[in-house]
Design a protein around this motif. Structure first.
Motif, PDB file in Angstrom:
ATOM      1  N   TYR A 185       0.863  -1.184   0.000  1.00  0.00           N
ATOM      2  CA  TYR A 185       0.000   0.000   0.000  1.00  0.00           C
ATOM      3  C   TYR A 185       0.900   1.235   0.000  1.00  0.00           C
ATOM      4  CZ  TYR A 185      -3.699  -3.248   1.445  1.00  0.00           C
ATOM      5  OH  TYR A 185      -4.586  -4.296   1.512  1.00  0.00           O
ATOM      6  N   THR A 186       0.612   2.158  -0.893  1.00  0.00           N
ATOM      7  CA  THR A 186       1.430   3.363  -1.027  1.00  0.00           C
ATOM      8  C   THR A 186       0.542   4.591  -0.961  1.00  0.00           C
ATOM      9  OG1 THR A 186       2.953   2.142  -2.466  1.00  0.00           O
ATOM     10  CG2 THR A 186       3.162   4.546  -2.429  1.00  0.00           C
ATOM     11  N   GLU A 187       0.907   5.537  -0.109  1.00  0.00           N
ATOM     12  CA  GLU A 187       0.182   6.805  -0.040  1.00  0.00           C
ATOM     13  C   GLU A 187       0.653   7.723  -1.165  1.00  0.00           C
ATOM     14  OE1 GLU A 187       0.660   8.617   3.727  1.00  0.00           O
ATOM     15  OE2 GLU A 187      -0.726   7.284   4.777  1.00  0.00           O
ATOM     16  N   ARG A 188      -0.297   8.274  -1.889  1.00  0.00           N
ATOM     17  CA  ARG A 188       0.018   9.186  -2.984  1.00  0.00           C
ATOM     18  C   ARG A 188      -0.920  10.372  -2.953  1.00  0.00           C
ATOM     19  NH1 ARG A 188       0.834   5.017  -8.130  1.00  0.00           N
ATOM     20  NH2 ARG A 188       2.644   3.889  -7.285  1.00  0.00           N
ATOM     21  N   ARG A 189      -0.413  11.492  -3.448  1.00  0.00           N
ATOM     22  CA  ARG A 189      -1.228  12.699  -3.593  1.00  0.00           C
ATOM     23  C   ARG A 189      -1.133  13.159  -5.040  1.00  0.00           C
ATOM     24  NH1 ARG A 189      -0.976  17.201   0.892  1.00  0.00           N
ATOM     25  NH2 ARG A 189      -2.272  15.589   1.865  1.00  0.00           N
ATOM     26  N   GLN A 190      -2.243  13.621  -5.586  1.00  0.00           N
ATOM     27  CA  GLN A 190      -2.289  14.031  -6.977  1.00  0.00           C
ATOM     28  C   GLN A 190      -1.290  15.155  -7.233  1.00  0.00           C
ATOM     29  OE1 GLN A 190      -6.137  15.358  -8.215  1.00  0.00           O
ATOM     30  NE2 GLN A 190      -5.543  15.723 -10.313  1.00  0.00           N
ATOM     31  N   PRO A 191      -0.462  15.055  -8.292  1.00  0.00           N
ATOM     32  CA  PRO A 191       0.510  16.118  -8.585  1.00  0.00           C
ATOM     33  C   PRO A 191      -0.185  17.441  -8.903  1.00  0.00           C
ATOM     34  CG  PRO A 191       0.999  14.117  -9.836  1.00  0.00           C
ATOM     35  CD  PRO A 191      -0.355  13.925  -9.229  1.00  0.00           C
ATOM     36  N   LEU A 192       0.520  18.541  -8.624  1.00  0.00           N
ATOM     37  CA  LEU A 192      -0.048  19.870  -8.842  1.00  0.00           C
ATOM     38  C   LEU A 192      -0.322  20.119 -10.321  1.00  0.00           C
ATOM     39  CD1 LEU A 192      -0.872  22.642  -7.737  1.00  0.00           C
ATOM     40  CD2 LEU A 192       1.527  23.337  -7.932  1.00  0.00           C
ATOM     41  N   TYR A 193       0.598  19.661 -11.195  1.00  0.00           N
ATOM     42  CA  TYR A 193       0.400  19.925 -12.622  1.00  0.00           C
ATOM     43  C   TYR A 193      -0.844  19.212 -13.157  1.00  0.00           C
ATOM     44  CZ  TYR A 193       2.208  15.244 -13.741  1.00  0.00           C
ATOM     45  OH  TYR A 193       2.381  13.896 -13.839  1.00  0.00           O
ATOM     46  N   ARG A 194      -1.144  18.037 -12.601  1.00  0.00           N
ATOM     47  CA  ARG A 194      -2.335  17.328 -13.056  1.00  0.00           C
ATOM     48  C   ARG A 194      -3.601  18.039 -12.575  1.00  0.00           C
ATOM     49  NH1 ARG A 194      -2.380  11.081 -11.813  1.00  0.00           N
ATOM     50  NH2 ARG A 194      -0.502  11.309 -13.098  1.00  0.00           N
ATOM     51  N   PHE A 195      -3.535  18.586 -11.362  1.00  0.00           N
ATOM     52  CA  PHE A 195      -4.681  19.341 -10.844  1.00  0.00           C
ATOM     53  C   PHE A 195      -4.932  20.580 -11.701  1.00  0.00           C
ATOM     54  CE2 PHE A 195      -6.021  22.853  -8.011  1.00  0.00           C
ATOM     55  CZ  PHE A 195      -7.293  22.399  -7.720  1.00  0.00           C
ATOM     56  N   ILE A 196      -3.861  21.309 -12.039  1.00  0.00           N
ATOM     57  CA  ILE A 196      -4.020  22.509 -12.871  1.00  0.00           C
ATOM     58  C   ILE A 196      -4.543  22.143 -14.255  1.00  0.00           C
ATOM     59  CG2 ILE A 196      -2.771  24.414 -13.956  1.00  0.00           C
ATOM     60  CD1 ILE A 196      -0.907  24.426 -11.551  1.00  0.00           C
ATOM     61  N   THR A 197      -4.024  21.056 -14.830  1.00  0.00           N
ATOM     62  CA  THR A 197      -4.495  20.617 -16.146  1.00  0.00           C
ATOM     63  C   THR A 197      -5.976  20.268 -16.120  1.00  0.00           C
ATOM     64  OG1 THR A 197      -2.291  19.745 -16.639  1.00  0.00           O
ATOM     65  CG2 THR A 197      -4.106  18.958 -18.000  1.00  0.00           C
ATOM     66  N   THR A 198      -6.402  19.592 -15.078  1.00  0.00           N
ATOM     67  CA  THR A 198      -7.810  19.216 -14.961  1.00  0.00           C
ATOM     68  C   THR A 198      -8.703  20.443 -14.826  1.00  0.00           C
ATOM     69  OG1 THR A 198      -7.141  17.158 -13.888  1.00  0.00           O
ATOM     70  CG2 THR A 198      -9.446  17.801 -13.676  1.00  0.00           C
TER      71      THR A 198
END
Length: 345
Positions: free
Chosen positions: A297-310
């Motif tokens: 199990y790995t904790e991950r957070r959505q990258p900032l560039y992907r958030f801005i692109t969305t």
């Protein structure tokens, strides 16, 4: 002032002032027209000073691809207002949804074949907490054996016995280690100096876990699958077999720190065992084997560039679709008005 320069490349010409130049072929000069020098005089006024050899000032605004339309050339409509409000509300809803997903930590799981905890020395820590309400503490013991030849009777390290029911019962709590090979550990009366005639092995398992304790909200695994198992209504003289399949589990947080634990599946059976000498003393057996598959199990957070692109895709796509819808409705309404006025047959 004669010949004074003015802003924008213009200069003021005085009365009677002449300006030299060249006449091109095809000019209106009558006979002898062609190339040659000319002298042009004219009334006072403004003339371009850069017509021959001058340069226009550079205007950075020519790169503007978003040309502005004056408000008096646009036409607001009720339909456009409704679509605009709905469009803004829709964008706000999607933005808040994406923002929630961006600030929320996501737990991703994967499977692979490997021994994750190579620094453990081939050992697995076990934590056991079990109550036997009808068996005295001096009779309760823990035995460990495996395929590497280990056979330990009456394990007492890091263990504790708590009397129950005014000494008639016992609660056993222990922490010990096992080898990473198939084997078993069992709670029995084998280590007692004198074996009871009819030991009562009814019990409640409070906890049985392997490795580090994981208390993570987003991970729902079988880390304590036998926790709460109640066998108080079973046959007092019966043995209990719990067949465990242990699955190595790794949890890695956002900082990269890893914790090693183990999940397990369980199957159990209850029986009264006999041999040629008579009935065998009952026990509570935990027979285990390790799975070669590791769960990570790995904790991950959505990258900032992907958030801005969305967000850009949401805003651009919504406005584009809304603009097409508004244009279609406006065109249809204008055509309907013309039909009502009789301009379209």
């Amino acid at each position: 002032m004669r010949g004074a320069s003015l802003p924008g490349g213009w200069r003021r010409v005085a009365s009677g002032e002449c300006r030299a130049g060249w006449r091109g072929r095809g000019s209106q000069g009558g006979v002898g027209s062609g190339l040659g020098p000319t002298r042009r005089c004219g009334p006072p006024g403004l003339q371009r000073s850069h017509r021959f050899g001058g340069t226009m000032p550079f205007d950075f605004r020519r790169f503007d691809i978003y040309r502005k339309v004056p408000k008096d050339l646009t036409q607001p409509t009720y339909t456009g207002a409704i679509i605009s409000i709905c469009c803004c509300l829709f964008i706000l809803f999607l933005f808040l949804s994406e923002l929630t997903g961006f600030i929320t930590t996501e737990v991703v799981n994967e499977l692979y074949v490997d021994d994750p905890d190579k620094d453990s020395g081939g050992k697995i820590d076990v934590s056991l907490n079990i109550s036997l309400p009808n068996l005295h503490c001096e009779l309760v013991g823990l035995d460990i054996q495996d395929e590497m030849g280990r056979h330990e009777v009456g394990h007492i390290d890091n263990s504790m016995k708590i009397p129950l029911n005014n000494g008639a019962g016992c609660r056993f709590e222990g922490q010990f280690s096992i080898n990473k090979v198939p084997g078993n550990f069992h709670v029995s009366t084998h280590s007692a100096t004198a074996q009871p005639q009819n030991p009562d092995m009814t019990h409640i398992i409070h906890k049985l876990s392997f490795g580090d304790t994981l208390q993570v909200q987003n991970v729902h695994g079988a880390f304590n699958a036998l926790g709460g198992a109640d066998r108080l209504t079973s046959n007092p003289l019966a043995s209990h077999d719990y067949i465990l399949k242990i699955v190595p589990t790794v949890y890695e947080d956002k900082s990269g720190k890893q914790r090693y634990s183990y999940q397990y599946t369980v199957a159990n059976k209850e029986y009264v065992a006999y041999s040629h000498t008579g009935r065998i003393i009952p026990a509570i057996w935990f027979r285990y084997d390790l799975s070669p598959i590791t769960v990570k199990y790995t904790e991950r957070r959505q990258p900032l560039y992907r958030f801005i692109t969305t967000i850009c895709a949401i805003i651009g796509g919504t406005f584009t679709v809304a603009g097409i819808l508004d244009s279609c409705i406006f065109t249809a309404s204008e055509a309907w008005k013309k039909i009502q006025l009789g301009k379209i047959h």
